[in-house]
Design an enzyme around this catalytic site. Structure first.
Site, PDB file in Angstrom:
ATOM      1  CE  LYS A   1      -6.346   1.909  -0.853  1.00 38.70           C
ATOM      2  NZ  LYS A   1      -7.105   1.883   0.419  1.00 38.70           N
TER       3      LYS A   1
ATOM      4  CE  LYS B   1      -3.758   2.297   2.463  1.00 38.45           C
ATOM      5  NZ  LYS B   1      -4.640   2.276   3.669  1.00 38.45           N
TER       6      LYS B   1
ATOM      7  CE1 TYR C   1     -14.888   3.438  -3.304  1.00 38.44           C
ATOM      8  CE2 TYR C   1     -13.056   3.826  -4.805  1.00 38.44           C
ATOM      9  CZ  TYR C   1     -13.553   3.721  -3.517  1.00 38.44           C
ATOM     10  OH  TYR C   1     -12.716   3.894  -2.447  1.00 38.44           O
TER      11      TYR C   1
ATOM     12  CB  SER D   1     -10.927   7.668  -4.196  1.00 32.98           C
ATOM     13  OG  SER D   1      -9.702   8.142  -3.648  1.00 32.98           O
TER      14      SER D   1
ATOM     15  NE  ARG E   1      -3.395   7.980   6.755  1.00 33.18           N
ATOM     16  CZ  ARG E   1      -4.556   8.272   6.158  1.00 33.18           C
ATOM     17  NH1 ARG E   1      -4.682   8.100   4.850  1.00 33.18           N
ATOM     18  NH2 ARG E   1      -5.569   8.734   6.843  1.00 33.18           N
TER      19      ARG E   1
ATOM     20  NE  ARG F   1      -5.995  10.423   2.741  1.00 33.24           N
ATOM     21  CZ  ARG F   1      -4.766  10.846   2.480  1.00 33.24           C
ATOM     22  NH1 ARG F   1      -4.480  12.134   2.536  1.00 33.24           N
ATOM     23  NH2 ARG F   1      -3.811   9.979   2.162  1.00 33.24           N
TER      24      ARG F   1
ATOM     25  CD  GLU G   1       5.968  -4.196   3.936  1.00 35.22           C
ATOM     26  OE1 GLU G   1       5.400  -5.057   4.649  1.00 35.22           O
ATOM     27  OE2 GLU G   1       6.298  -3.077   4.366  1.00 35.22           O
TER      28      GLU G   1
END
Length: 342
Positions: A251, A199, A316, A277, A220, A209, A236
């Site tokens: 992602k 990610k 979505y 998004s 982040r 957000r 990872e």
């Protein structure tokens, strides 16, 4: 001047729609699509999102209605995100059995049963007053190990509420093993853990957000991956597999197709990707401006994930695309029966 006889002509396999369908290397199926859904505690009616045309923050009632529509279209699963009315430093609503996300999970599990796969986002950012994905230390940084305790508590709350798949999206070191141990000790040995293996700290999360009413100040980058790093994703991956991840995630999607392809080649468990998004918004706004063909661009983006090796896609557009695939499949079957069925 013509090509000589016997020349190899790849165009032969592209000459008709039926032939192109027959030789397609990958194809979409509704069951490989997962619908992310947002449910907000303070709403009395669904609230459209300005940055994501066609997407809303749901009430519990509208969530159930939209979930039923998705299930009827054959969508494979539903990933829930909750937005509580009250946020605090530790995200206390995240593991409250009466918190909005856990109430929503219970509702869908009760009403939809085995008709779909109910999934929960397991992260604190929607629930914290500071917007970070974990508990902060005295210096204002995210405390990895203190956060793991919160994640384990969330995992148990979500499993009790009826979630079948937990999406560990916080990118804390050791999160998969910590939650797996907590779940197994409490008897939830069949609850699936989907680890967000790669990610990235991406600019493409912008509209999300708004979707979760994020309170984040800053970024982040101390826990999400650096967009410059590809090999790190394989590190990872090795850790998540060793810790017991049942599914792994890459992602965002389109900006990281190279990472997705490498993870898919190496992984011994299913690999999913999240069409985030910003990817959604780019296509919607470009189509609204007349710059691209909306439907074709949606399909091409999803096919890209499949071609790179994704086994399922969070998007979505899941319900819309699944409905269209159903209609197209019914049309092909009808034409086949009309031509020569018996």
């Amino acid at each position: 001047m013509s090509l000589v006889p016997g020349t190899v002509r790849p165009r032969r396999l592209r000459s008709t729609p039926a032939l192109r369908r027959l030789v397609s290397e990958v194809r979409l199926h509704p069951s490989e699509l997962i619908l992310p859904m947002f449910v907000k505690e303070s709403l009395s009616e669904p609230l459209p999102l300005g940055g994501m045309p066609g997407v809303v923050q749901h009430t519990l009632d509208s969530l159930l209605e939209a979930a039923r529509e998705a299930v009827a279209a054959g969508v494979g699963g539903l990933m829930l995100f909750g937005i509580p009315e009250h946020k605090d430093e530790i995200g206390s609503q995240a593991d409250d059995p009466e918190g909005i996300l856990n109430r929503a999970l219970s509702l869908l599990a009760r009403e939809l049963g085995d008709d779909t796969v109910i999934m929960a986002d397991l992260c604190l950012d929607e629930f914290t007053s500071h917007g970070h994905c974990g508990v902060l230390d005295q210096a204002g940084g995210v405390d990895n190990d203190a956060t793991l305790d919160r994640y384990a508590s969330m995992a148990l709350a979500q499993a009790r509420a009826g979630a079948e798949v937990l999406g560990l999206s916080g990118m804390m070191d050791g999160q998969v093993a910590y939650c797996r141990e907590a779940l197994d000790a409490a008897g939830f040995t069949d609850t699936v853990i989907m680890g967000y293996t790669a990610k990235y700290a991406s600019a493409f999360y912008g509209p999300f957000r708004e979707a979760v009413d994020s309170e984040l100040k800053g970024d982040r980058k101390t826990y999400q991956q650096d967009p410059a790093n590809g090999r790190e994703a394989l590190r990872e991956l090795g850790l998540d597999l060793a810790e017991g991840a049942d599914i792994v995630m890459v992602k965002p999607g389109l900006p990281y197709l190279d990472v997705l392809a490498e993870v898919a080649q190496e992984s011994i468990v299913p690999v999913w990707t999240y069409q985030v998004s910003g990817e959604y918004a780019m296509i919607e706004f470009a189509a609204a401006a007349g710059a691209i063909d909306r439907e074709k661009a949606i399909d091409e983006s999803l096919i890209a994930f499949k071609r790179a090796g994704s086994d399922a896609i969070l998007t979505y557009w899941a319900t819309e695309v699944a409905q269209r695939l159903q209609t197209e499949a019914a049309g092909h079957l009808s034409n086949s029966n009309a031509v020569g069925g018996r």
